[in-house]
Design a protein around this motif. Structure first.
Motif, short mmCIF file in Angstrom:
data_model
loop_
_atom_site.label_atom_id
_atom_site.label_comp_id
_atom_site.label_asym_id
_atom_site.label_seq_id
_atom_site.Cartn_x
_atom_site.Cartn_y
_atom_site.Cartn_z
N UNK A 1 59.57 20.91 -136.17
CA UNK A 1 59.87 19.88 -137.17
C UNK A 1 60.04 18.50 -136.52
N UNK A 2 60.50 18.47 -135.27
CA UNK A 2 60.71 17.19 -134.59
C UNK A 2 59.41 16.58 -134.07
N UNK A 3 58.33 17.36 -134.10
CA UNK A 3 57.07 16.87 -133.58
C UNK A 3 56.98 16.97 -132.07
N UNK A 4 57.80 17.80 -131.45
CA UNK A 4 57.76 18.04 -130.01
C UNK A 4 56.95 19.32 -129.79
N UNK A 5 55.68 19.18 -129.45
CA UNK A 5 54.76 20.30 -129.53
C UNK A 5 54.22 20.79 -128.18
N UNK A 6 54.76 20.28 -127.08
CA UNK A 6 54.34 20.76 -125.76
C UNK A 6 55.49 21.56 -125.15
N UNK A 7 55.28 22.88 -125.03
CA UNK A 7 56.35 23.78 -124.65
C UNK A 7 56.01 24.58 -123.41
N UNK A 8 57.01 24.73 -122.54
CA UNK A 8 56.94 25.61 -121.38
C UNK A 8 58.13 26.55 -121.51
N UNK A 9 57.87 27.83 -121.81
CA UNK A 9 58.93 28.80 -122.05
C UNK A 9 59.12 29.63 -120.80
N UNK A 10 60.33 29.57 -120.22
CA UNK A 10 60.63 30.30 -118.99
C UNK A 10 61.32 31.61 -119.34
N UNK A 11 60.71 32.72 -118.97
CA UNK A 11 61.23 34.05 -119.28
C UNK A 11 61.49 34.81 -117.99
N UNK A 12 62.28 35.89 -118.11
CA UNK A 12 62.55 36.72 -116.94
C UNK A 12 62.97 38.13 -117.36
N UNK A 13 64.16 38.26 -117.95
CA UNK A 13 64.70 39.58 -118.26
C UNK A 13 63.99 40.20 -119.47
N UNK A 14 63.50 41.41 -119.34
CA UNK A 14 62.90 42.19 -120.43
C UNK A 14 62.10 41.30 -121.40
N UNK A 15 61.03 40.66 -120.92
CA UNK A 15 60.37 39.64 -121.73
C UNK A 15 59.30 40.16 -122.69
N UNK A 16 59.03 41.47 -122.71
CA UNK A 16 57.89 41.96 -123.47
C UNK A 16 57.97 41.61 -124.95
N UNK A 17 59.10 41.91 -125.58
CA UNK A 17 59.25 41.63 -127.01
C UNK A 17 59.18 40.13 -127.28
N UNK A 18 59.75 39.34 -126.39
CA UNK A 18 59.74 37.88 -126.55
C UNK A 18 58.32 37.34 -126.44
N UNK A 19 57.57 37.78 -125.43
CA UNK A 19 56.19 37.32 -125.27
C UNK A 19 55.34 37.69 -126.48
N UNK A 20 55.52 38.91 -126.97
CA UNK A 20 54.76 39.36 -128.13
C UNK A 20 55.07 38.50 -129.36
N UNK A 21 56.34 38.19 -129.55
CA UNK A 21 56.74 37.36 -130.70
C UNK A 21 56.15 35.96 -130.60
N UNK A 22 56.21 35.38 -129.42
CA UNK A 22 55.66 34.04 -129.23
C UNK A 22 54.16 34.02 -129.46
N UNK A 23 53.48 35.01 -128.94
CA UNK A 23 52.02 35.05 -129.08
C UNK A 23 51.59 35.26 -130.53
N UNK A 24 52.27 36.13 -131.23
CA UNK A 24 51.86 36.47 -132.60
C UNK A 24 52.25 35.43 -133.63
N UNK A 25 53.39 34.76 -133.42
CA UNK A 25 53.94 33.94 -134.50
C UNK A 25 54.12 32.46 -134.15
N UNK A 26 53.94 32.08 -132.88
CA UNK A 26 54.16 30.68 -132.53
C UNK A 26 53.01 30.05 -131.75
#
Length: 326
Positions: A47-72
């Motif tokens: 909503x803020x128009x900030x559209x360049x994202x770098x998401x840093x993951x580490x612990x048990x990231x499988x569900x998080x990666x899947x959610x980001x890929x499918x919905x964001x």
């Protein structure tokens, strides 16, 4: 806002939320109405128009990666980018160390400013207003801050500021003599864990970190920048969102089971704050089964209009019996 690169800290294990976090990272936890915890910061960025994202993951990231890929992924790719960087599970280098590890990627973006945001808080915020404050103050770093009762402040970093909102003191999780806001006795100004840096300043600070060194923003990076006199706070209480907000300036760190379930009850008690036809700052998330079936049905009807498929009405999915599993 292509001049801002947004680095999302989403690698936390969330040990105090066990057993909910035994198999997935805290930001990936389901919250309410098909929203995950990370959907709050992502919606604010969108909503803020900030559209360049770098998401840093580490612990048990499988569900998080899947959610980001499918919905964001596709959503942000329209106007910017969303890139995930996964650190090894055994690595323990702190929040600033995690960002320093991706310094070469950060440099490729050539941003004027770098926002470092937590992925595990429940709130709404227009980051453009924080950026405007940061630029007006000509600050090296601006930190989002919120007023909380003194008895709660012991869990956070507490600021002491002057009349111009410049930080003159910072105490990480004080256990006694908590500094209070002069105009609001009984309340303290605490860090929300959201930072906005001048890119050159952050890159210089991170460039001095040795590989594998454990460095945190609150304990190591901020004290040095505060001593330079160019660190400011942005008062979350001054953030203005469009339309009616039934939970104005609501912010919760859901780091414990008590705070997690209490925050869920807050949001469930104010469904119009999350979404709705009149909500101008909705928290976005994955599409419901009803939405997916409805869109698929509409596509089929358009393709086969006038045929036998037009007489078929899709079945509505059964309701989940408990919001925790939505």
């Amino acid at each position: 806002m292509s001049t801002v690169l947004n680095v999302i800290l989403a690698g936390g294990a969330g040990k105090r939320l066990a057993p909910l976090t035994l198999k997935q990272a805290k930001p990936a936890l389901n919250f309410v109405h098909r929203r995950r915890i990370i959907d709050f910061v992502l919606s604010n960025l969108w909503h803020s128009g900030f559209h360049h994202l770098l998401v840093l993951t580490q612990y048990q990231p499988q569900a998080l990666h899947s959610h980001l890929q499918r919905h964001w992924q596709a959503r942000f790719k329209q106007y910017g980018s969303l890139q995930c960087c996964q650190a090894p599970a055994a690595l323990n280098i702190g929040t600033a160390g995690a960002v320093a590890r991706e310094l070469s990627i950060i440099r490729d973006y050539q941003p004027a400013h770098i926002a470092v945001l937590s992925a595990d808080h429940i709130y709404k915020m227009d980051y453009r207003q924080m950026l405007q404050c940061h630029q007006q103050q000509q600050a090296d770093v601006t930190i989002a801050a919120v007023a909380v009762p003194v008895e709660q402040a012991r869990h956070f970093g507490v600021f002491i500021v002057d009349a111009e909102q410049r930080i003159v003191g910072f105490i990480e999780k004080p256990q006694a003599n908590v500094p209070q806001i002069p105009q609001r006795p009984g309340f303290a100004l605490v860090s929300m864990g959201n930072y906005l840096f001048r890119s050159a300043v952050l890159q210089q600070a991170l460039g001095n970190i040795a590989a594998g060194q454990h460095i945190d923003f609150a304990r190591h990076i901020l004290p040095h920048l505060i001593s330079s006199g160019r660190a400011c706070v942005y008062d979350f209480g001054s953030n203005v969102l469009p339309g009616e907000q039934s939970l104005p300036h609501y912010w919760r760190d859901v780091g414990t089971l008590n705070s997690y379930f209490a925050s869920r009850l807050d949001v469930l008690s104010h469904p119009d704050w999350l979404q709705g036809d009149n909500q101008l700052w909705p928290i976005l998330g994955r599409r419901s089964c009803t939405e997916r079936l409805g869109q698929a049905s509409s596509a089929l009807l358009r393709k086969h209009s006038g045929g036998w498929l037009s007489a078929i009405t899709p079945l509505a999915p059964a309701r989940h019996q408990h919001a925790l599993y939505c």
